[in-house]
Design a protein around this motif. Structure first.
Motif, short mmCIF file in Angstrom:
data_model
loop_
_atom_site.label_atom_id
_atom_site.label_comp_id
_atom_site.label_asym_id
_atom_site.label_seq_id
_atom_site.Cartn_x
_atom_site.Cartn_y
_atom_site.Cartn_z
N LYS A 93 9.10 10.40 -12.13
CA LYS A 93 9.92 11.12 -11.14
C LYS A 93 10.48 10.20 -10.06
CE LYS A 93 7.78 15.65 -11.48
NZ LYS A 93 7.17 16.74 -10.73
N LEU A 94 9.99 8.99 -9.97
CA LEU A 94 10.41 8.09 -8.91
C LEU A 94 11.91 7.78 -8.93
CD1 LEU A 94 8.90 6.91 -6.57
CD2 LEU A 94 8.52 4.85 -7.88
N PRO A 95 12.52 7.46 -10.07
CA PRO A 95 13.97 7.20 -10.06
C PRO A 95 14.79 8.40 -9.60
CG PRO A 95 13.02 6.36 -12.07
CD PRO A 95 11.95 7.16 -11.38
N ASP A 96 14.42 9.60 -10.05
CA ASP A 96 15.14 10.80 -9.61
C ASP A 96 14.96 11.03 -8.13
OD1 ASP A 96 16.03 11.30 -12.19
OD2 ASP A 96 14.31 12.58 -12.67
N THR A 97 13.76 10.81 -7.63
CA THR A 97 13.49 10.98 -6.20
C THR A 97 14.30 9.99 -5.39
OG1 THR A 97 11.27 11.73 -6.73
CG2 THR A 97 11.67 11.06 -4.47
N ALA A 98 14.36 8.75 -5.83
CA ALA A 98 15.13 7.72 -5.13
C ALA A 98 16.62 8.05 -5.16
CB ALA A 98 14.87 6.35 -5.75
N ARG A 99 17.11 8.53 -6.28
CA ARG A 99 18.51 8.91 -6.41
C ARG A 99 18.85 10.06 -5.45
NH1 ARG A 99 18.41 9.87 -11.60
NH2 ARG A 99 18.43 7.66 -12.07
N SER A 100 17.98 11.05 -5.39
CA SER A 100 18.19 12.19 -4.49
C SER A 100 18.16 11.74 -3.04
CB SER A 100 17.12 13.25 -4.72
OG SER A 100 17.21 13.77 -6.01
N VAL B 142 0.84 -1.21 0.00
CA VAL B 142 0.00 0.00 0.00
C VAL B 142 0.87 1.26 0.00
CG1 VAL B 142 -1.65 1.34 1.37
CG2 VAL B 142 -1.99 -1.12 1.08
N VAL B 143 1.93 1.26 0.80
CA VAL B 143 2.84 2.42 0.84
C VAL B 143 3.49 2.61 -0.52
CG1 VAL B 143 5.01 3.27 1.84
CG2 VAL B 143 3.24 2.30 3.31
N ALA B 144 3.92 1.53 -1.17
CA ALA B 144 4.54 1.62 -2.49
C ALA B 144 3.56 2.20 -3.51
CB ALA B 144 5.05 0.26 -2.93
N ILE B 145 2.32 1.76 -3.48
CA ILE B 145 1.32 2.28 -4.42
C ILE B 145 1.08 3.77 -4.18
CG2 ILE B 145 -1.13 2.16 -5.04
CD1 ILE B 145 -0.92 -0.90 -4.59
N VAL B 146 0.98 4.17 -2.93
CA VAL B 146 0.77 5.59 -2.60
C VAL B 146 1.95 6.43 -3.09
CG1 VAL B 146 0.60 7.24 -0.69
CG2 VAL B 146 -0.80 5.16 -0.68
N VAL B 147 3.17 5.94 -2.91
CA VAL B 147 4.36 6.68 -3.36
C VAL B 147 4.35 6.83 -4.88
CG1 VAL B 147 6.88 6.52 -3.58
CG2 VAL B 147 5.79 6.13 -1.38
N VAL B 148 4.02 5.78 -5.60
CA VAL B 148 3.98 5.85 -7.06
C VAL B 148 2.90 6.82 -7.52
CG1 VAL B 148 3.46 4.53 -9.17
CG2 VAL B 148 4.99 3.58 -7.45
N VAL B 149 1.75 6.80 -6.87
CA VAL B 149 0.67 7.71 -7.24
C VAL B 149 1.05 9.16 -6.95
CG1 VAL B 149 -1.69 8.41 -6.66
CG2 VAL B 149 -1.18 6.01 -7.04
N LEU B 150 1.68 9.41 -5.80
CA LEU B 150 2.05 10.77 -5.43
C LEU B 150 3.16 11.34 -6.32
CD1 LEU B 150 2.02 10.76 -1.53
CD2 LEU B 150 0.42 11.89 -3.06
N PHE B 151 4.20 10.58 -6.55
CA PHE B 151 5.35 11.09 -7.27
C PHE B 151 5.32 10.80 -8.76
CE2 PHE B 151 7.02 10.66 -2.92
CZ PHE B 151 7.42 11.97 -2.73
N GLY B 152 4.56 9.83 -9.17
CA GLY B 152 4.54 9.46 -10.57
C GLY B 152 5.69 8.53 -10.90
N SER B 153 5.50 7.69 -11.89
CA SER B 153 6.54 6.71 -12.22
C SER B 153 7.75 7.35 -12.88
CB SER B 153 5.96 5.62 -13.11
OG SER B 153 5.48 6.19 -14.31
#
Length: 82
Positions: A29-36, A16-27
């Motif tokens: 922007k997720l790699p850039d967010t994880a890198r940061s 559920v947390v993973a789905i919420v993160v993907v919905v909030l940040f979008g697929s």
């Protein structure tokens, strides 16, 4: 109370947390967010390690500013002077 926290984080909670993160940040922007986030964690870890090393090297070294005839003079102090 102990029974409530025993199984607090189950695998479906993480999903559920993973789905919420993907919905909030979008697929996209997720790699850039994880890198940061990774860079930030590395910086935090190195700074904490440096602070710990500084604390062990000179635990009582501080600088005290004193006013003398209109000019500021800096001198290190020892614990006995405080």
């Amino acid at each position: 109370m102990g029974g409530l926290l025993r199984n607090a984080l189950e695998p479906w909670h993480l999903l559920v947390v993973a789905i919420v993160v993907v919905v909030l940040f979008g697929s996209k922007k997720l790699p850039d967010t994880a890198r940061s986030l990774g860079k930030s964690m590395r910086i935090l870890k190195s700074e904490a390690k440096a602070m710990k090393a500084d604390g062990e090297a000179a635990p009582e070294a501080t600088v005290v500013r004193t006013e003398q005839a209109g000019t500021a003079a800096e001198r290190p102090t020892t614990p006995a002077e405080r």
